[in-house]
Design a protein around this motif. Structure first.
Motif, PDB file in Angstrom:
ATOM      1  N   ASN A 690       0.640  -1.177   0.587  1.00 18.12           N
ATOM      2  CA  ASN A 690      -0.307   0.067  -0.002  1.00 18.12           C
ATOM      3  C   ASN A 690       0.869   1.280   0.058  1.00 18.12           C
ATOM      4  O   ASN A 690       0.582   2.407   0.523  1.00 18.12           O
ATOM      5  CB  ASN A 690      -0.656  -0.009   0.853  1.00 18.12           C
ATOM      6  N   GLY A 691       1.881   1.522  -1.049  1.00 20.64           N
ATOM      7  CA  GLY A 691       2.810   2.093  -0.691  1.00 20.64           C
ATOM      8  C   GLY A 691       3.988   2.535  -0.189  1.00 20.64           C
ATOM      9  O   GLY A 691       4.697   3.722  -0.129  1.00 20.64           O
ATOM     10  N   THR A 692       4.143   1.875   0.961  1.00 11.51           N
ATOM     11  CA  THR A 692       5.167   2.515   2.276  1.00 11.51           C
ATOM     12  C   THR A 692       5.756   0.763   1.818  1.00 11.51           C
ATOM     13  O   THR A 692       5.410   0.061   1.193  1.00 11.51           O
ATOM     14  CB  THR A 692       4.289   2.479   3.217  1.00 11.51           C
ATOM     15  N   ILE A 693       7.352   1.035   2.546  1.00 10.70           N
ATOM     16  CA  ILE A 693       8.230  -0.781   2.781  1.00 10.70           C
ATOM     17  C   ILE A 693       8.591  -0.325   3.939  1.00 10.70           C
ATOM     18  O   ILE A 693       8.415   0.605   4.650  1.00 10.70           O
ATOM     19  CB  ILE A 693       9.787   0.158   1.925  1.00 10.70           C
ATOM     20  N   ARG A 694       8.588  -1.625   4.934  1.00 14.03           N
ATOM     21  CA  ARG A 694       8.858  -1.739   5.898  1.00 14.03           C
ATOM     22  C   ARG A 694       9.827  -2.441   5.465  1.00 14.03           C
ATOM     23  O   ARG A 694      10.056  -3.758   5.283  1.00 14.03           O
ATOM     24  CB  ARG A 694       7.770  -2.631   7.202  1.00 14.03           C
ATOM     25  N   ILE A 695      10.824  -2.567   6.565  1.00 14.39           N
ATOM     26  CA  ILE A 695      12.501  -3.621   7.027  1.00 14.39           C
ATOM     27  C   ILE A 695      12.299  -4.084   7.935  1.00 14.39           C
ATOM     28  O   ILE A 695      11.731  -3.611   8.581  1.00 14.39           O
ATOM     29  CB  ILE A 695      13.350  -2.798   6.667  1.00 14.39           C
ATOM     30  N   GLU A 696      12.479  -5.645   8.282  1.00 12.74           N
ATOM     31  CA  GLU A 696      11.923  -6.312   8.928  1.00 12.74           C
ATOM     32  C   GLU A 696      13.403  -7.341   9.055  1.00 12.74           C
ATOM     33  O   GLU A 696      13.738  -7.953   8.390  1.00 12.74           O
ATOM     34  CB  GLU A 696      10.824  -7.168   9.362  1.00 12.74           C
ATOM     35  N   ASN A 697      13.510  -7.448  10.544  1.00 16.75           N
ATOM     36  CA  ASN A 697      14.621  -7.842  10.813  1.00 16.75           C
ATOM     37  C   ASN A 697      16.282  -8.074   9.967  1.00 16.75           C
ATOM     38  O   ASN A 697      16.459  -9.269  10.095  1.00 16.75           O
ATOM     39  CB  ASN A 697      14.530  -9.907  11.305  1.00 16.75           C
ATOM     40  N   THR A 698      17.036  -7.226   9.959  1.00 12.19           N
ATOM     41  CA  THR A 698      17.614  -6.544   8.737  1.00 12.19           C
ATOM     42  C   THR A 698      18.820  -6.824   9.649  1.00 12.19           C
ATOM     43  O   THR A 698      19.164  -5.872  10.436  1.00 12.19           O
ATOM     44  CB  THR A 698      17.521  -5.747   8.132  1.00 12.19           C
ATOM     45  N   ASN A 699      20.094  -7.249   9.660  1.00 14.13           N
ATOM     46  CA  ASN A 699      21.355  -6.830   9.408  1.00 14.13           C
ATOM     47  C   ASN A 699      22.026  -7.019   8.704  1.00 14.13           C
ATOM     48  O   ASN A 699      22.356  -7.792   7.350  1.00 14.13           O
ATOM     49  CB  ASN A 699      21.681  -8.573  10.359  1.00 14.13           C
ATOM     50  N   PHE A 700      23.207  -6.164   8.787  1.00 14.81           N
ATOM     51  CA  PHE A 700      24.194  -6.510   7.797  1.00 14.81           C
ATOM     52  C   PHE A 700      25.691  -5.736   9.419  1.00 14.81           C
ATOM     53  O   PHE A 700      25.199  -5.235   9.848  1.00 14.81           O
ATOM     54  CB  PHE A 700      24.035  -4.723   6.823  1.00 14.81           C
ATOM     55  N   ASP A 701      26.430  -5.857   8.426  1.00 15.34           N
ATOM     56  CA  ASP A 701      27.713  -5.075   8.610  1.00 15.34           C
ATOM     57  C   ASP A 701      28.098  -4.280   8.032  1.00 15.34           C
ATOM     58  O   ASP A 701      28.390  -3.844   6.791  1.00 15.34           O
ATOM     59  CB  ASP A 701      28.882  -5.866   8.080  1.00 15.34           C
ATOM     60  N   ALA A 702      28.533  -2.939   8.977  1.00 15.07           N
ATOM     61  CA  ALA A 702      29.063  -1.639   8.694  1.00 15.07           C
ATOM     62  C   ALA A 702      29.839  -0.957   9.996  1.00 15.07           C
ATOM     63  O   ALA A 702      29.801  -1.691  10.812  1.00 15.07           O
ATOM     64  CB  ALA A 702      27.826  -0.850   7.761  1.00 15.07           C
TER      65      ALA A 702
END
Length: 1012
Positions: A690-702
């Motif tokens: 519905n026109g939105t973006i949700r990021i869930e349980n996202t992991n990364f090295d930075a």
């Protein structure tokens, strides 16, 4: 006479010199007025390189020339230049300037480029002017002190681009030459204009009306400002070589226009009408031989408003027209046209079209047509079209460079009846169309598309939509040893029932070279074997089980690039299976822009999405070795190929998310690049809904550490996109965080001087600007920051603290395992007090830091006095007026204000000094009492000695027998007594001062013995 001539010459020379130098004396004042007017009236950034004045350029008027002038709008248009020009010149009446008025005589724009843009939400980039404070009704008179008596205005080599994203419309005008004149300060004046546009292109509501046409406008219009009327006296419009002249009047009444305008062709040359055909006009039009006459007349009369249109009439006549290129053996001949378009009502739906005659010959092949149409939404139709010609002869008449066409094409159509989608009516129709032995060869590819056979029919026997049938009996072609064939039907135009089969291989590269799609690149091969059956009603009702669609499709070396998607999509290999409910991608490997990907998954509701723009649902597994986010966030993205880096200077802009997508992407990427930050070993879930973006349980090295995040991005309000994220950081490097995270730069600028690591648990939300940067005044959040191993290096704060406290040990400050509780309130970072300890030193820190760099911190120090040093002890005495004697630890408070670059350290108070107060007071009292007793005793001894001396002198004088000596001696004794008392008092004060100086006064260095 000679003397008079010399005098006049001298006066003339002086006047010329004055005229030359006078503008330089006024330049600064005028430039200041220009800058003030810009600031007062324009919302945006206005720039120019120089401002020049001259009395000679348009003598006797003062010319102001602004060089390299431009206007840049505010968000969301901060990356767009609204207008720019090499030169912007105004000419003023000098006397009007002296009188305090501003009468503009001439305006000239040299090489202007104007970009007008309307976003989908209706925001316009040209809305840059500050509204007038006067909200009342305007009188129609110029503003006080400003009279626009413009005699001439001119545009030289101009360009105008208009984009309306709401209406999917675009107008591009290049090489504009325009001049006009009119004393617009008068109530009634003549407006004369002359405009020539070398190339004009118009796309309106997705329809291309004309492309790169020459357009000219010449007019003389009488303007009556009080009556708001415009009378056309001599007005001509020319499109390519086709010209119309206008006469009549238009009068404005509020939001309506009363129109009475007639037009006609001043020339009857048939060749002028032929110039409207792009392929002919752009291909040696001057060599074209044409004969015949044309006549075009028309009239528009009545009221135009949002609810009605004026009546109109148009008649076009062509008599015995013909045209032919001298180099070709055949041409178009016997052209007869009689067309009449009429509407006597005030509604567009009542328009009537009568094509009474349309005859011509393509070489030896005749085409005849006639048609009558009454009404537009509900149309009564009576039409006949019949023709047959060889494509080879057609391409000789209308050459397509580098392309050969062959085959026999024919059409035969008879249609009579009513078309009305509301009542289900369709004209009784019998139409046949065929192409036999078709052949297409282009210089862009070596092998032709041949053996093209197409046969279709459209029939309706009873005048209803339900019994209409479009049948494709044959559609086959052969290319590169591959054959593609399709057939099918569409019947019942109300329910729209289809049954289509397609089998074979398609080379999209070859097809798009023959049938090019504007601003689009389409390449690759498709191998398909598909059959689909169904109807639109089942599709809309989502009864997918009734849609019998099955088959499979393979894609290789597919590439798609368009104006809307310049980064491009490339699929090296892909395979999909189709069923009524879903499209399953079993293999997909390629590039999104310069980023590689592999994807598998399933799309549901794909047919409704493709045909009715319904919601597309899906679940995918996506992998990538290297994904570059930057190229998908640019306002002016550039096309890239696999392995190629995108433009590093491209400006990001708000990314809109389609509302008809409901996708779940399980992602895994070895490296993701965002801005200049690299994120490695990324894994998480992205949900689009519905026109939105949700990021869930996202992991990364930075940034030397590990990130874990969950959050959302919502651009529903495109002018104020929002975000809401939770961040968990583990052992992130301070230096890299400051370099790559804008939030750290603005909220924790001290991080640029910090070396070490930080961990945090944080939540933050707010709005984004149009270049996808946080709008810091809207940020809110809270969390914990744990400084694991941190120190400050080359920090101006530490240097300022050392300079103001003399505590050099502050340079060794270590922030190890310091836990900070922070809060963000509308962009202000607030830190609750926390304590840092190092080398037996301790400081409690708390306060806040604003987005503009201002800070307000409280520092509570607790340090060992023995390690502080004499310099600090002396400074402490200056602060408090107390000496640090026999005190093991010192506590004092400082305020840290100002900015990071210009910090200010201020002493507040000291609890240690407060404790020192009673001890010092007792010591002072004791020393003062001792000094008092000594002073009194010295005074008494002095008085006694003086008294004895006076008595002895008196006795001596009595012995000598002098008169009245006794009384005199008494007076003298009283005087000496008084002097002795005064001397004793001064001695007491000197003693007191010595005691106080001994306690508080800073010791002075011993004077150097000059004799040594």
């Amino acid at each position: 006479m000679k003397k008079l001539s010399l005098t006049l010459l001298a006066v003339l020379t002086g006047l010329l010199g004055l005229a030359y130098t006078l503008p330089y004396f006024f330049k600064d004042q005028i430039q200041e007025q220009v800058n003030k007017a810009i600031i007062k009236q324009v919302k945006g950034k206005v720039y120019y390189s120089d401002l020049n004045l001259s009395l000679f350029r348009h003598f006797p008027y003062l010319a102001i020339n602004i060089e390299d002038f431009g206007i840049i709008g505010l968000a969301p248009f901060s990356q767009d230049t609204l207008a720019q020009a090499k030169g912007f010149e105004l000419s003023f009446d000098v006397m009007s300037l002296i009188k305090g008025q501003k009468i503009i005589q001439n305006i000239r724009l040299e090489q202007p480029k104007i970009y007008l843009k309307i976003l989908k939400n209706g925001q316009a980039n040209y809305d840059i002017f500050v509204p007038s404070k006067d909200t009342g009704t305007t009188s129609g008179k110029p503003s006080e002190g400003v009279q626009l008596q413009i005699q001439n205005w001119q545009i030289v080599k101009g360009t105008i681009l208009y984009k309306d994203l709401q209406k999917d419309s675009e107008i591009l005008l290049t090489d504009i030459e325009h001049n006009g004149s009119g004393d617009i300060n008068k109530k009634i004046f003549d407006l004369a204009t002359n405009t020539e546009i070398n190339q004009a292109s118009v796309v309106w509501e997705g329809k291309n009306y004309f492309n790169k046409r020459k357009l000219a406008w010449q007019s003389l219009i009488q303007v009556d400002q009080s009556a708001q009327s415009y009378s056309f006296q001599d007005t001509r419009i020319r499109l390519n070589e086709f010209e119309l002249s206008f006469s009549g009047k238009v009068q404005q009444r509020d939001s309506t226009y009363n129109m009475d305008v007639a037009f006609q062709t001043p020339e009857t040359n048939f060749k002028n009408l032929v110039s409207l055909v792009p392929m002919i006009y752009q291909n040696q039009f001057d060599d074209l031989k044409a004969e015949g006459e044309i006549q075009c007349t028309g009239q528009v009369k009545g009221l135009y408003s949002s609810q009605s249109i004026p009546s109109f009439h148009l008649n076009v006549q062509v008599k015995n027209g013909s045209f032919q290129y001298p180099s070709l053996p055949t041409g178009v001949s016997q052209v007869w046209v009689d067309c009449d378009i009429n509407n006597s009502s005030n509604q567009l739906d009542s328009t009537q079209i009568a094509l009474n005659r349309f005859d011509l010959y393509f070489g030896k092949n005749p085409i005849k047509a006639k048609a009558k149409i009454k009404g537009l939404s509900r149309s009564v139709v009576d039409a006949d079209v019949k023709g047959e010609f060889q494509l080879e002869e057609l391409t000789k008449l209308f050459p397509i460079e580098g392309t050969q066409l062959k085959g026999r094409f024919g059409v035969d159509l008879h249609s009579k009846g009513t078309y009305d989608s509301l009542t289900g009516q369709f004209p009784v129709t019998n139409a046949q169309m065929l192409l036999e032995n078709g052949y297409i060869l282009s210089k862009q590819f070596a092998k032709p598309i041949e053996d093209i056979h197409f046969k279709a029919s459209l029939t309706n026997q009873d005048g209803t939509l339900k019994n209409s049938l479009l049948a494709i009996q044959e559609a086959t072609f052969h290319v590169l040893d591959e054959t593609f064939q399709a057939k099918g039907s569409v019947q019942d135009f109300d329910a729209f029932k289809w049954d289509i089969t397609a089998k074979g291989k398609l080379d999209l590269t070859q097809i798009t070279k023959i049938f090019p799609v504007e601003n689009t690149t389409l390449k690759g091969k498709i191998d398909a074997d598909i059959r689909t059956q169904g109807n639109l009603k089942d599709l809309k009702a989502k009864r997918y089980g009734s849609l019998n669609t099955n088959g499979q499709m393979a894609v290789s070396n597919f590439e798609y690039r368009s104006k809307e998607l310049p980064q491009g999509i490339k699929i090296d290999q892909g395979q999909a299976k189709l069923s009524p409910n879903s499209l399953t991608i079993t293999q997909s490997k390629g590039y999104l822009g310069s980023s590689d990907f592999e994807a598998t998954g399933t799309m549901n509701n794909y047919m409704a999405y493709a045909l009715t723009n319904d919601v597309l649902k899906g679940n995918f597994q996506v992998k990538s070795n290297h994904f570059n986010v930057n190229e998908w966030m640019s306002s002016e993205p550039k096309a890239t190929t696999s392995g190629q880096s995108p433009n590093p200077n491209a400006h990001p802009s708000v990314v809109e998310v389609p509302k008809n997508l409901q996708l779940s992407l399980n992602t895994q990427a070895n490296e993701i690049v965002y801005d200049k930050m690299a994120m490695n070993n990324a894994k998480g879930v992205i949900r689009i809904n519905n026109g939105t973006i949700r990021i869930e349980n996202t992991n990364f090295d930075a940034l030397g550490g590990r990130f874990a995040t969950t959050g959302s991005y919502d651009p529903s309000d495109i002018a104020h996109p929002k975000f809401d994220f939770g961040l968990n950081l583990e052992k992130v490097n301070f230096t890299e965080a400051y370099q790559h995270l804008s939030v750290v730069k603005y909220l924790m600028p001290l991080a640029q001087f910090m070396v070490g690591e930080v961990s945090s648990q944080f939540k933050i939300n707010g709005e984004l600007t149009q270049d996808m940067m946080p709008n810091f005044s809207t940020l809110n959040g809270s969390g914990l920051l744990k400084l694991l191993k941190a120190s400050l290096q080359n920090s101006p704060l530490i240097e300022k603290l050392v300079a103001n406290t003399k505590l050099t040990q502050l340079k060794d400050l270590q922030l190890n395992n310091a836990l900070m509780q922070v809060q963000i309130d509308h962009g202000t970072l607030k830190i609750k007090p926390f304590t840092v300890k190092w080398n037996d030193y301790a400081v409690n820190i708390g306060g806040q830091h604003g987005i503009v760099g201002d800070m307000d911190y409280k520092l509570a120090f607790d340090i060992p006095s023995g390690k502080a040093g004499q310099s600090f002890n002396n400074l402490f005495t200056q602060w408090t007026g107390k000496a640090l004697n026999n005190v093991p630890r010192v506590k004092f408070d400082l305020s840290l204000i100002g900015t990071l670059k210009s910090p200010i350290v201020r002493f507040d108070n000291s609890s240690t000094a407060q404790n020192l107060k009673d001890v010092v007071t007792s010591e002072i009292k004791s020393q003062i009492d001792n000094a008092k007793n000594q002073a009194v005793q010295q005074a008494e001894d002095l008085l006694k000695a003086e008294k004895e001396k006076l008595l002895k002198e008196a006795q001596d004088k009595l012995k000598t027998g002098q008169g009245d000596i006794q009384a005199q001696a008494k007076a003298t004794a009283d005087s000496l007594k008084k002097a002795a008392l005064e001397r004793a008092k001064k001695l007491l004060e000197t003693q007191k001062k010595g005691v106080l100086d001994g306690i508080f006064k800073k010791p002075q260095p011993a004077k150097k013995d000059s004799t040594k």
